[in-house]
Scaffold this motif. Structure first.
Motif, PDB file in Angstrom:
ATOM      1  N   ILE A 264       0.841  -1.203   0.000  1.00  0.00           N
ATOM      2  CA  ILE A 264       0.000   0.000   0.000  1.00  0.00           C
ATOM      3  C   ILE A 264       0.876   1.254   0.000  1.00  0.00           C
ATOM      4  CG2 ILE A 264      -1.583   1.372   1.414  1.00  0.00           C
ATOM      5  CD1 ILE A 264      -3.063  -0.754   0.024  1.00  0.00           C
ATOM      6  N   ARG A 265       1.919   1.267   0.827  1.00  0.00           N
ATOM      7  CA  ARG A 265       2.822   2.429   0.851  1.00  0.00           C
ATOM      8  C   ARG A 265       3.472   2.633  -0.520  1.00  0.00           C
ATOM      9  NH1 ARG A 265       4.995  -0.221   5.156  1.00  0.00           N
ATOM     10  NH2 ARG A 265       7.116  -0.164   4.279  1.00  0.00           N
ATOM     11  N   LYS A 266       3.884   1.539  -1.135  1.00  0.00           N
ATOM     12  CA  LYS A 266       4.546   1.627  -2.440  1.00  0.00           C
ATOM     13  C   LYS A 266       3.581   2.176  -3.499  1.00  0.00           C
ATOM     14  CE  LYS A 266       7.049  -1.261  -5.783  1.00  0.00           C
ATOM     15  NZ  LYS A 266       6.104  -1.270  -6.899  1.00  0.00           N
ATOM     16  N   LEU A 267       2.360   1.657  -3.530  1.00  0.00           N
ATOM     17  CA  LEU A 267       1.380   2.133  -4.516  1.00  0.00           C
ATOM     18  C   LEU A 267       1.064   3.618  -4.304  1.00  0.00           C
ATOM     19  CD1 LEU A 267      -1.015  -0.948  -4.543  1.00  0.00           C
ATOM     20  CD2 LEU A 267       0.429  -0.189  -6.435  1.00  0.00           C
ATOM     21  N   ALA A 268       0.935   4.010  -3.035  1.00  0.00           N
ATOM     22  CA  ALA A 268       0.638   5.413  -2.729  1.00  0.00           C
ATOM     23  C   ALA A 268       1.813   6.311  -3.130  1.00  0.00           C
ATOM     24  CB  ALA A 268       0.326   5.574  -1.243  1.00  0.00           C
ATOM     25  N   CYS A 269       3.039   5.853  -2.870  1.00  0.00           N
ATOM     26  CA  CYS A 269       4.224   6.637  -3.247  1.00  0.00           C
ATOM     27  C   CYS A 269       4.347   6.752  -4.769  1.00  0.00           C
ATOM     28  CB  CYS A 269       5.492   5.998  -2.665  1.00  0.00           C
ATOM     29  SG  CYS A 269       5.686   6.223  -0.886  1.00  0.00           S
ATOM     30  N   MET A 282       5.888  13.021   1.100  1.00  0.00           N
ATOM     31  CA  MET A 282       6.870  12.100   0.530  1.00  0.00           C
ATOM     32  C   MET A 282       8.239  12.228   1.197  1.00  0.00           C
ATOM     33  SD  MET A 282       5.847  10.040  -1.905  1.00  0.00           S
ATOM     34  CE  MET A 282       7.209   9.749  -3.050  1.00  0.00           C
ATOM     35  N   ILE A 283       8.499  13.347   1.854  1.00  0.00           N
ATOM     36  CA  ILE A 283       9.815  13.550   2.475  1.00  0.00           C
ATOM     37  C   ILE A 283      10.109  12.512   3.565  1.00  0.00           C
ATOM     38  CG2 ILE A 283      11.256  15.172   3.769  1.00  0.00           C
ATOM     39  CD1 ILE A 283       9.781  17.447   2.322  1.00  0.00           C
ATOM     40  N   PRO A 284       9.165  12.234   4.482  1.00  0.00           N
ATOM     41  CA  PRO A 284       9.443  11.203   5.498  1.00  0.00           C
ATOM     42  C   PRO A 284       9.683   9.817   4.914  1.00  0.00           C
ATOM     43  CG  PRO A 284       7.568  12.568   6.144  1.00  0.00           C
ATOM     44  CD  PRO A 284       7.874  12.915   4.739  1.00  0.00           C
ATOM     45  N   LYS A 285       9.244   9.583   3.666  1.00  0.00           N
ATOM     46  CA  LYS A 285       9.463   8.280   3.032  1.00  0.00           C
ATOM     47  C   LYS A 285      10.940   8.022   2.731  1.00  0.00           C
ATOM     48  CE  LYS A 285       6.326   7.344   4.138  1.00  0.00           C
ATOM     49  NZ  LYS A 285       5.928   6.175   4.930  1.00  0.00           N
ATOM     50  N   LEU A 286      11.775   9.065   2.883  1.00  0.00           N
ATOM     51  CA  LEU A 286      13.213   8.861   2.767  1.00  0.00           C
ATOM     52  C   LEU A 286      13.717   7.872   3.811  1.00  0.00           C
ATOM     53  CD1 LEU A 286      14.397  12.563   2.254  1.00  0.00           C
ATOM     54  CD2 LEU A 286      14.511  10.723   0.544  1.00  0.00           C
ATOM     55  N   LEU A 287      12.964   7.728   4.880  1.00  0.00           N
ATOM     56  CA  LEU A 287      13.348   6.825   5.967  1.00  0.00           C
ATOM     57  C   LEU A 287      12.468   5.582   6.017  1.00  0.00           C
ATOM     58  CD1 LEU A 287      13.962   9.512   8.721  1.00  0.00           C
ATOM     59  CD2 LEU A 287      15.704   8.063   7.666  1.00  0.00           C
ATOM     60  N   ASP A 288      11.781   5.287   4.920  1.00  0.00           N
ATOM     61  CA  ASP A 288      10.940   4.090   4.899  1.00  0.00           C
ATOM     62  C   ASP A 288      11.806   2.848   5.051  1.00  0.00           C
ATOM     63  OD1 ASP A 288       7.895   3.404   3.981  1.00  0.00           O
ATOM     64  OD2 ASP A 288       9.273   1.810   3.380  1.00  0.00           O
ATOM     65  N   THR A 290      11.447   0.033   3.604  1.00  0.00           N
ATOM     66  CA  THR A 290      11.549  -0.737   2.359  1.00  0.00           C
ATOM     67  C   THR A 290      12.440  -0.003   1.366  1.00  0.00           C
ATOM     68  OG1 THR A 290       9.312  -1.594   2.713  1.00  0.00           O
ATOM     69  CG2 THR A 290      10.237  -1.817   0.501  1.00  0.00           C
ATOM     70  N   ALA A 291      13.428  -0.704   0.819  1.00  0.00           N
ATOM     71  CA  ALA A 291      14.427  -0.069  -0.049  1.00  0.00           C
ATOM     72  C   ALA A 291      13.805   0.552  -1.290  1.00  0.00           C
ATOM     73  CB  ALA A 291      15.488  -1.102  -0.444  1.00  0.00           C
ATOM     74  N   VAL A 292      12.883  -0.154  -1.937  1.00  0.00           N
ATOM     75  CA  VAL A 292      12.318   0.361  -3.182  1.00  0.00           C
ATOM     76  C   VAL A 292      11.568   1.673  -2.959  1.00  0.00           C
ATOM     77  CG1 VAL A 292      10.164  -0.977  -2.982  1.00  0.00           C
ATOM     78  CG2 VAL A 292      10.977  -0.271  -5.236  1.00  0.00           C
ATOM     79  N   ILE A 293      10.908   1.805  -1.811  1.00  0.00           N
ATOM     80  CA  ILE A 293      10.203   3.046  -1.481  1.00  0.00           C
ATOM     81  C   ILE A 293      11.216   4.146  -1.186  1.00  0.00           C
ATOM     82  CG2 ILE A 293       8.649   4.157   0.185  1.00  0.00           C
ATOM     83  CD1 ILE A 293       7.200   1.494   0.449  1.00  0.00           C
ATOM     84  N   LYS A 294      12.290   3.775  -0.516  1.00  0.00           N
ATOM     85  CA  LYS A 294      13.333   4.754  -0.193  1.00  0.00           C
ATOM     86  C   LYS A 294      13.959   5.320  -1.464  1.00  0.00           C
ATOM     87  CE  LYS A 294      15.493   3.807   3.704  1.00  0.00           C
ATOM     88  NZ  LYS A 294      15.575   2.407   3.978  1.00  0.00           N
ATOM     89  N   TYR A 295      14.245   4.462  -2.428  1.00  0.00           N
ATOM     90  CA  TYR A 295      14.803   4.915  -3.710  1.00  0.00           C
ATOM     91  C   TYR A 295      13.821   5.840  -4.420  1.00  0.00           C
ATOM     92  CZ  TYR A 295      18.922   1.861  -3.943  1.00  0.00           C
ATOM     93  OH  TYR A 295      20.141   1.279  -3.726  1.00  0.00           O
TER      94      TYR A 295
END
Length: 504
Positions: A264-269, A282-288, A290-295
């Protein structure tokens, strides 16, 4: 394992599957006339203890015909035998006979089931809809409506994957039954909501699949239920349904960006990446985690917020979120972090050590190799595999010399097994000779067994004879090694060497 199967296995150890257990019960009831009530009860319990997928597998095994010897007299059951049985048998007795390879037996059992208002018959009628005998198919089709009306809720829920299966069956008339049953189910939201909560994934999925076809009155509740699930398919369906809502961004976007499930996080991102400009969430997702979301977040922030220094952002969160912050630094691979990152290779946290190995790529290769080698004996398999991958990628004669020397010096099992994997990237013939040489320095039997396994596999490779030939010089070298280490080599290794020496 199912309890009934365990009980029957204690009685008869040759029973290996549910199908075998069912055949055994019929042998006891029909041919041995022994404890009929007990074994009939077992037949009912077997259905209750199975999942829909297990039920289908059992059905296929029972239907399979063979000209070989019949196990538990299963093929000896025929219509004349059944006619002579008492008419007071329960649905449990007649139900599994619907799966018999003899068409007359199946038809007889179906008629017995239809003559009484039995429960738990719907699954058997549904699988019969694909019978190769048209008369039996038509009979089952006529009985479906009556069965659904009298069937208990638990059996209907169990039957949901079998109903879904009708759409894919060979006989296209089943599509009418499929549509008819779905119409009935779509008018029972309470039943579908119960299906959504069942642990069996195939029941739960179909419960959601049907529920998403309902009107807006129920849609909010279905979405709420879907967001609580962990199954990726259900979560993806739920996300797609949310996108259809007019005010979904306002109501759901924040919730989905911080959802506990990665999909869900990945689809939303991904949606934000493609559709939103300067989305600060989207800025806090820098610390997600999951690697793919972080990239994805890193690329988004660099484009949409060029004033933000991502490296500085990670450095600010080293204390409150060290694992994800260090992983972020590893992605950036900035040489300025060398004094900070290299000492972390001794961290107690596996993920941090893996991140350090990822970061190392920005250093000169001569500085990377010693750290990779040291990690070959790491307690974590992930760390060892990462080090193996890196050393395999940068493999050279110099690295080989270091590894073979260390193989002899360090008698650690994990370290030596890692070296064996790395040496596998060199030429096939060199690898063969290295394995023969290293065998005598193996730290324990586990390493010796691995080397022997590799040597045998090398010899059995189908294309070896086309591309690899041992010269006379090679054979002389191998003969010398075999003579020198004869007492240390295992029978398997000696056998391989003898085969090489005998080759023309």
């Amino acid at each position: 394992m199912n309890q009934t199967l365990l009980v029957l296995q204690m009685e008869q150890s040759e029973i290996k599957s549910m199908a075998a257990a069912i055949k055994y019960c019929y042998k006891k009831i029909i041919f041995n006339q022994e404890n009929r009530l007990t074994y009939t009860t077992y037949l009912g319990q077997i259905l209750e203890e199975q999942t829909p997928k297990e039920f289908l597998n059992t059905f296929k095994q029972l239907r399979a015909f063979s000209y070989g010897q019949s196990d538990w007299n299963w093929f000896d059951i025929n219509e004349s035998i059944l006619v002579g049985l008492s008419s007071n048998n329960s649905a449990s007795f007649w139900s599994w006979l619907v799966c018999h390879p003899n068409g007359y037996v199946r038809e007889f059992a179906l008629k017995k089931l239809s003559a009484e208002s039995f429960s738990n018959t719907l699954p058997f009628l549904l699988i019969t809809l694909n019978d190769h005998v048209e008369t039996i198919r038509k009979f089952a089709e006529l009985e479906i409506n009556k069965s659904v009306a009298q069937e208990n809720e638990a059996t209907i829920l169990f039957s949901l994957p079998l109903i879904k299966r009708l759409k894919e069956l060979e006989h296209k008339e089943n599509l009418d039954v499929y549509n008819r049953l779905n119409t009935i189910l779509l008018n029972q939201f309470d039943l579908l909501e119960k299906a959504q909560e069942i642990k069996d994934i195939y029941i739960s999925r179909y419960g959601f699949e049907l529920s998403f076809r309902l009107d807006e009155q129920h849609k909010v509740q279905v979405i709420k239920n879907g967001l609580k699930k962990t199954d990726r398919m259900i979560l993806r369906w739920t996300f797609n349904e949310i996108l259809k809502e007019e005010q979904w961004e306002k109501e759901y976007l924040s919730q989905m960006l911080s959802h506990p499930q990665m999909i869900i996080r990945k689809l939303a991102c991904e949606w934000c990446y493609n559709n939103r400009v300067k989305e600060e969430q989207m800025i806090p997702k820098l610390l997600d985690q999951t690697a793919v979301i972080k990239y994805l977040a890193l690329d988004y922030v660099k484009k949409q917020f060029p004033d933000i220094d991502c490296r500085e952002y990670y450095l600010q969160h080293l204390k409150d979120n060290p694992i994800n912050a260090i992983h972020g630094l590893a992605i950036l691979q900035d040489k300025r972090d060398q004094d900070r990152m290299v000492p972390l290779i001794n961290s107690s946290k596996k993920k941090i050590r893996v991140s350090v190995l990822n970061w190392l790529s920005c250093l000169p290769i001569e500085e990377q190799v010693p750290i990779y080698i040291e990690c070959l004996s790491d307690s974590s398999r992930d760390v060892r595999n990462k080090a193996i991958d890196q050393l395999s990628t940068h493999y050279s004669l110099q690295i080989k010399e270091q590894l073979t020397l260390l193989f002899k010096e360090r008698k650690e099992t994990s370290f030596q097994l890692s070296i064996i994997k790395i040496l596998g990237v060199e030429s096939r013939k060199d690898y063969f000779f290295d394995l023969v040489l290293l065998y005598v320095d193996a730290s324990d039997q586990l390493v010796k067994d691995k080397i022997e396994q590799q040597l045998v596999g090398w010899m059995l490779s189908w294309n070896r004879r086309f591309f690899f030939r041992f010269s006379l010089k090679d054979k002389v070298t191998l003969a010398y090694l075999m003579n020198k280490n004869y007492e240390e080599y295992s029978v398997g290794v000696l056998d391989v060497l003898w085969k090489v020496l005998r080759e023309k």
